[in-house]
Structure formats: C-alpha cells, structure tokens
Enzyme design. Structure first.
Site, PDB file in Angstrom:
ATOM      1  N   GLU A   1       0.960  -1.227   0.176  1.00 22.75           N
ATOM      2  CA  GLU A   1      -0.025  -0.214  -0.546  1.00 22.75           C
ATOM      3  C   GLU A   1       0.717   1.469  -0.034  1.00 22.75           C
ATOM      4  O   GLU A   1       0.354   2.397  -0.986  1.00 22.75           O
ATOM      5  CB  GLU A   1      -0.977  -0.091   1.113  1.00 22.75           C
ATOM      6  CG  GLU A   1      -2.816  -1.015   1.281  1.00 22.75           C
ATOM      7  CD  GLU A   1      -2.115  -2.753   0.936  1.00 22.75           C
ATOM      8  OE1 GLU A   1      -0.916  -2.663   1.513  1.00 22.75           O
ATOM      9  OE2 GLU A   1      -2.947  -3.216   1.687  1.00 22.75           O
TER      10      GLU A   1
ATOM     11  N   HIS B   1     -10.498  -3.807  10.944  1.00 27.82           N
ATOM     12  CA  HIS B   1     -10.887  -4.001   9.744  1.00 27.82           C
ATOM     13  C   HIS B   1     -11.818  -3.544   9.700  1.00 27.82           C
ATOM     14  O   HIS B   1     -13.178  -3.445   9.060  1.00 27.82           O
ATOM     15  CB  HIS B   1     -11.178  -5.849   9.005  1.00 27.82           C
ATOM     16  CG  HIS B   1     -10.298  -6.676   8.334  1.00 27.82           C
ATOM     17  ND1 HIS B   1      -8.970  -6.701   9.316  1.00 27.82           N
ATOM     18  CD2 HIS B   1      -9.593  -6.875   6.943  1.00 27.82           C
ATOM     19  CE1 HIS B   1      -8.201  -7.590   9.212  1.00 27.82           C
ATOM     20  NE2 HIS B   1      -8.147  -7.460   7.094  1.00 27.82           N
TER      21      HIS B   1
END
Ligand SMILES: Cc1ncc(C[n+]2csc(CCOP(=O)(O)OP(=O)(O)O)c2C)c(N)n1
Ligand SMILES: [Mg+2]
Lengths: 335, 450
Positions: B184, B253
C-alpha cells in the site's frame, strides 16, 4: 532473473574537454550557490532547515548530463544542487530559500519543497524516502505514455533502509519501469553512519533480489559518474528495466545548518576535501590536459560569482508573498 | 574591499550566541572553508567557516563574549592586498525583521468556496446495486479518458476483492487495470508520481484500514504538494475502497476514516450512500483535478437503488442531499448511516415527529449551507456516524451549527456515533458498538424533549 552488474571507473579519455569544462562550471555553480545559501542562512534570511549539497556536486552534475528533455528528476530535501543541474534559475531557487514571491513555489515551499514542471523536476521532498515511490510513479507514467522518458530518483544512504524503497524496487522490477535509482551514499544519515544503520552496508546489492541492474560508482569523480550514467540511461531507455546505482560521495557540511557534525572525525572530512574534492580534481585534470589556462578558470569563477550574487540579490529584493497567497493553491479549481 | 563577517544564525531558533574561541588571529590568510571560530548556539557548539578568501583584518569581539546578537559584525576580512587601515565602519544589512503580528492581522479568514452548480433533474432511472454503479462509473470514465487507469490488489484477474472491478480487465486490458503487490505504501506513492506525470490513477484499497500504511503519501505527498509547489503540481488521484465496519471482522478491519481525511486541506472526501451517489460522485471524483478520498461501504455494495439512466449523469462534489423533508428535527448522516437515519425517521413519524434527513455525500468540502438551512427550520439536530464521537464528523457539524445558527437551536446538538471502543468481534457486542436505529430514534426524541 539474472542480475547484471557493472562497475565503472573514471574514463577521462572518452569525455571531451568541452564537456569537462561544462562539468567544472556546473559543479562550481552548485558549490558557490550553496556557500552563499549558508551565508544567507547565517544572516537570518533563510529560515528553518537548510541542507547543503557541498561535496556531492559531481553526483548530480555527472548524472543529469545524461538526461534528455522530457525525463523526470526527483530527490529529497537536499535538493538545491539537483535543481541547478536541471537548469532551474538560481534566482528562483534562492528566492524560495528566502521565502519570497519570486521563488519557485512563491515562497510557500521553502528549501525542502521546490518543483519545476517545466524542467521536469518533481521535488524536493521532506519525508525521508517518499520521493522513491513517487519517482517510480513518474517512471510508470513514462512507460504508460510511451514517451521515451525516464525517471531519476535520488535518495540517501539513510533512506535506503526505508520499506517503501523496496516496495518501489519490487514494482519497478516487476513492471520493468524506466527508472534509475541513485543512492547518494554520503556515509551518514544525519549523525548515523551507514555501518551503524545498515545490516549490510553494500547498499547497491539490495537491488539484486528485485532484478535491478546494480552499479557502484565513485561519486567524487564527475567523469566516473557521467560514464556510469551514460551506461545506465542507455540500458533503461532500451527497455531493459530499472537500474540501482550506489554513488559514493561525501557531504562536507553538517546534515543541516544546525548540525555541528560531532559524529565524524575532523581528519575524515579533511582527507575527503583535500584528496577527493570533485571540483579540485577536475580542475587539476583540466590543467594537466591543458584544456584551460588560468584566465579561463578566472572567467568561469567570475561568471559563477556574478550569477550567485544576482541570485542572492534577487532573493532579498523579491517581495514576500502577498497575504492573499495564504489561501491559494490548496485545491485546483475544476476546469 | 573589506568584508564583514557577521555573527551567524546557526539553527532555526538561534537569535544570539557566544563566541567561545577564535581559531584565527589578525593577519592570518584564510580561504573558503577555513574554520574561523567556535560558536555556541542554543543547541550546540558549531564551527564558523570562512566563505570568502582574504586576510583577517580585525577581530571585533573577544573570545568568550556572550550574547552576541545574530548579524552583529564579529570580524573584518580584507580581500586581496588591502591594508588593515582600509577598515572603516560600513553599514550592516539588517535581516528581515519578524513581523508576526502585522502578518497575522493580514491573514483574514479563508475565502468561502463558491457553491457548486445544483444537481440536475433526471427523469428515467434503472435499478442497480452500489457495486454495479461503481463499476459503471469507472468503466465510463476509462472510456472517456485514456489516462485514467485502475490499480490495486486483486483488481484485475481476480475481478476485485469485492467484485467492483468485474469485467474491467477484459474491456481495458492489463495496461489499464493493474494488479499490484500487497504494498500500500509503495503503490499509493507510485500513484502520486503517476498523477504528477500526467495520468489519472484510481487506486483501490482493499479496505481503508490498509490505507493507514499509505497515509503518508495520501497526506504528505498527494494533498500538500499543490500548495508547496505554488500551484504547479496538482495530484488527480482517486483513493477508493470500503471504509468502516463490515460484519464481524474485528477491530483492525472495522474503522471509519472519515474524520481522519476530513481534517486535511488539499483533499476532498466523499462518502456515497445510494447507488446513484456512488455513480455520480465517483465520476465526479475521477474528473476532479485534486486528490479525492472515496469512502465506500462493504455492506452497501449489494444494495439496490434507482440510478438515473443518463450517460451524462454526474453529481456535484460538495453538495448534500435532503433525502427526506421534515419540520421537527434534522438528522445529518453519511454512508450506511443514511439508510439507518431514514428508517429511524419512519419510526419517528409514527410518533408524530417529522425528521428531515440529510445525506452529506461530501465530507470535505462540507455543505454547511444545507445543514444550516435545515436547522433554521427544525431548530434541532442529530448527527449520525459510524466512527467514534471524539473529534468526529459530528463535532464539526455541531461546531458549525453553533457558529452559524446558535440562536436557532432549541436544544443542544446530539451526536450518535460508534462507541468509544475498538470494534469487538462477538455478534452481540458488535451490535452494541455500532449506532443502531433505536439510538437515532432516542437521540431525535431527546432533542425534541420527548
Ligand atoms: C520519515 C522521516 N523520518 C525522519 C526524518 C528526519 N530526517 C531528515 S533527513 C534524515 C537523515 C536522512 O539521511 P540520508 O537518507 O542518508 O540523506 P542525507 O541527508 O545524507 O542526504 C532524517 C532522519 C524525516 N524527514 N522523515
Ligand atoms: Mg546520507
């Protein structure tokens, strides 16, 4: 994938005296510009952090001599030399250092954040290592547009320990991006020597697992850098993929203006300056080749001195940015 | 010519210093780089180097002198074959004086952004899921502009971790639909460089939780460079992906990042609720010349809505939508909470409370005007968000209402938000941690004093 390696040594013979004289001039411009910046800092005209490039001039001068119009260049906060080597106007650079309206970023970027889309210079980045994925993205754009350009991404030995460098190497190797990564190994990241920061101090080797072509270069010899640069640019332009070049160099001044540099022995600096200075070495070479006489050197000295004096003057006479500039350039207005 | 050597500023904060030691004496010849003296700053002991060549004509301060102000002459250097007798007082260049106060006075408030064009009226509609609407938006913009491309983990061959990019690889090929490694930080930075280089990347984060590894590039590289470059380098990137809680995936998450990105000048932050929002706003985001954070919601992906069946359908950025008109209380929500707010409004209506529900659509810029107009009518406001209350979007809305409609309020603004805990996994605890319809109903009643 087999990793290709190449080591280059000085190869004066193949570089003509005209080119060498140009290198001499370009390196001297950076040196004198930086000395003047240091002086203006001392006078309180330049604020904040100011990282000088003195000692490392051969790296960017030798490499940028291999670039073509349309190529991209990106580096860290130690960026004044890169901007001058990209052909940016010393006045605009110095005026940015003093935070004036005539600076490249209208006084809103400062020493560490300057750009010139026109000259293909994409900064000037204050976050250690951040320029490396961005430089990889510039290479991605060259490949996507198939414009024949390549990207030079410069970073330090300290930055070489950042994770994002290897994320970049991986993508560049995977996608065969036209990028030349240049580690300017000046032996220290602030006060930490390479030996104290890197488990494996042979930084160039770190490109091998990603299929990058790796090179080590004597960064105190502008001809060696130039030869390596020609080799690397040819390789990258032919579509073979990225190159990682470790250029061994040395910074004479502290990390920034406020660094007393107590972490290294005076003798170490003395030795580099007296025996390896890239400008002195090239001058001696030019004298030996009889490529230039004393008057020639004097003329260059004077030309550079005039340029730097004019830049310093402009940087003090250019007005501070208009207060209205506080609120501009935050977002691009949609067309 | 004589050159004055001045007391230098050797750190960003130094205003005066001590000259601890001279390393040259009068009559010494010096060249550039020679150490002249040792100076003690507020931080360290530094060496003062000669810049010019010459002969030390006079030392103006003695060793050990303290509190020498920056820029006071400390020595005089003679250039060439000058004699010490040529030294005479010359004027000193004064540095820029700090004028912080007058500067601060000149810095007026931020000019207000012009309100964008109003939304067009559409007549024919088709039913689509949010997932399909997002895919269509990307495909239409990729057809329109060859410089638009999509990159992210599993976006190409796998057809998207959440199937948003279904079919795109087939249509546009591997050059424009790019599977990235799980990296990322690296690919966010790469996208910024690609945007500087003239392309228009759409970066898919598998979820925004993982964009925390990339947040340095989103903020320091994408959002700030336009300003730092004096307007030269815009960064047209869309960073998109599911944000906030999905279902039972635990704390790492399940976070809402709306307030994180809303804090940053230089970014636009969008949070669609319906499929029409998703399509119209994503198309606007891709065309926008600035970095846009596009916060989707996994639970909404499969929900169906009416979407204008018009090739030119696009929504303006910065404009909220009044989803339900009501006179008694304003409920401001975004993303999945808009649906919950509408359901709460139905329950409230049965009890005689007519709620006006505002779908923010855009978090930055925030459509203050629509909120204020509504509050001036209802005199009451409830904000709803999935993220934590502390420094959340509700705080910003409450503050703006206080600043611009204080006298219109009949009750303090109430905030419905995620509980101040990391998201638990257990089904019952997760329900407790997230704002529920009943919480919105209760808050609306409380501001109506019922
Ligand atoms: C992410 C980040 N961490 C720390 C810093 C502070 N810092 C600025 S430069 C520097 C040293 C970098 O050394 P190197 O990469 O070798 O480059 P050099 O300064 O030698 O050119 C540090 C630690 C920063 N700017 N960014
Ligand atoms: Mg270094």
């Amino acid at each position: 994938m087999a990793t290709k390696r190449g080591n280059t040594k000085a190869a004066t013979s193949s570089v003509g005296s005209k080119v060498l004289i140009q290198f001499y001039r370009d390196m001297l411009l950076i040196r004198r510009f930086e000395e003047r910046a240091g002086q203006l800092y001392g006078m309180g005209l330049i604020g904040g952090f100011c990282h000088l490039y003195i000692g490392q001039e051969a790296v960017v001068v030798g490499l940028q001599a291999c670039s073509k119009p349309g190529d991209s260049v990106i580096t860290s906060y130690r960026d004044h030399g890169h901007m001058l080597a990209c052909g940016m106007d010393p006045k605009g650079v110095m005026a940015e250092l003093t935070g004036r309206a005539g600076g490249y970023s209208k006084g809103k970027g400062g020493s560490m954040h300057m750009f010139s889309r026109e000259k293909g210079f994409y900064g000037g980045h204050g976050i250690v290592g951040a320029q490396v994925p961005i430089g990889t993205g510039l290479a991605f754009a060259h490949k996507y547009k198939n414009d024949g350009g390549l990207s030079f991404a410069y970073f330090g030995d300290g930055a070489a320990n950042q994770g994002q460098i290897y994320e970049s190497f991986n993508m560049a190797g995977l996608w065969k991006l036209p990028v030349i990564y240049v580690i300017e190994n000046n032996k220290y990241g602030m006060g930490t020597s390479v030996q104290r920061a890197s488990a494996s101090p042979d930084l160039h080797k770190r490109g091998e697992p990603f299929g990058l072509r790796t090179m080590t270069v004597d960064g105190m010899s502008v001809t060696a850098v130039y030869e390596a640069g020609r080799d690397a640019t040819e390789y990258v332009r032919s579509g073979e993929g990225p190159v990682l070049m470790e250029v061994n160099t040395y910074r004479y001044r502290g990390h920034s203006m406020s660094d007393p540099a107590k972490y290294r022995a005076k003798e170490e600096l003395q030795k580099m300056r007296e025996q390896f200075d890239p400008i002195d070495r090239l001058r001696a070479e030019l004298v030996e080749m009889k490529a230039m006489d004393e008057d020639g050197f004097k003329a260059i000295d004077k030309e550079i001195k005039d340029i730097v004096t004019a830049a310093a003057e402009f940087s003090q006479t250019s007005p501070e940015p208009d207060p209205a500039e506080l609120w501009t350039d935050i977002l691009v207005e949609a067309a | 010519m004589t050159i004055q050597i001045l007391m230098p500023a050797l750190s960003p904060t130094m205003t005066e210093g001590k000259l601890t030691k001279w390393l040259v004496k009068e009559g010494d010849k010096v060249s550039s780089g020679k150490i002249l003296a040792e100076i003690e700053t507020d931080k360290a002991t530094m060496e003062l180097e000669a810049i010019d060549e010459g002969i030390v004509g006079k030392l103006l301060v003695s060793e050990g002198s303290e509190v020498i102000p920056v820029n006071q002459p400390i020595a005089i250097l003679l250039e060439g074959d000058e004699k010490a007798s040529s030294i005479k007082a010359t004027s000193v260049t004064t540095p820029m004086a700090a004028k912080t106060e007058s500067i601060a006075a000149a810095a007026a408030a931020a000019p207000q952004a012009a309100t964008s064009a109003p939304e067009k009226e559409y007549t024919s509609f088709k039913t689509q899921t949010v997932r399909e609407a997002l895919r269509d938006a990307i495909a239409e913009e990729m057809r329109r502009d060859p410089n638009v491309f999509l990159m992210g983990e599993e976006v190409a061959e796998y057809q998207g971790a959440y199937k948003i990019s279904q079919g795109l690889l087939d249509e546009f090929g591997a050059k424009r639909v790019i599977d990235t490694p799980i990296t990322e930080h690296g690919f966010a930075g790469l996208s910024v460089g690609a945007a500087f280089g003239g392309l228009r990347p759409i970066v898919e984060f598998m979820t925004f939780n993982f964009a925390m590894q990339a947040i340095d590039h989103i903020i320091n590289s994408a959002a700030k460079t336009l300003y730092m470059s004096g307007g030269q380098l815009g960064c047209p990137v869309v960073f998109r992906g599911p944000n906030g809680a999905a279902a039972r995936v635990g704390a790492q998450h399940s976070q809402c990042y709306a307030s994180w990105y809303a804090h940053i000048p230089g970014l636009k932050v969008l949070a669609p609720w319906s499929a029409a929002d998703a399509k119209g706003l994503l198309k606007a985001a891709i065309r926008d010349p600035n970095p846009v954070i596009f916060l989707e919601n996994e639970i909404l992906y499969g929900q169906s809505f009416e979407v204008p069946a018009d090739d030119d359908f696009i929504l303006p950025i910065g404009k909220a939508k009044v989803e339900r008109v009501g006179a008694h209380v304003t409920i401001v929500a975004f993303s999945i909470m808009v649906g919950k707010a509408l359901q709460a409004a139905e329950i409230l209506a049965k009890e005689g409370i007519e709620a006006e529900v505002i779908n923010l659509r855009s978090i930055r810029p925030l459509d203050t005007e629509t909120i204020i107009l509504s509050v001036q009518k209802t005199n009451r406001c409830v904000t709803v968000e999935e993220g934590w209350a502390t420094s959340g979007i509700g705080c910003e809305i409450a503050a703006r209402i206080m600043e611009q409609a204080f006298d219109d309020l009949d009750a303090p603004v109430a905030r419905v938000a995620g509980k101040d805990v990391p998201m638990p996994y257990a089904a019952n605890l997760e329900v407790m941690a997230l704002p529920q319809i009943a919480d919105i109903v209760a808050a609306a009643k409380s501001v109506c004093y019922r």
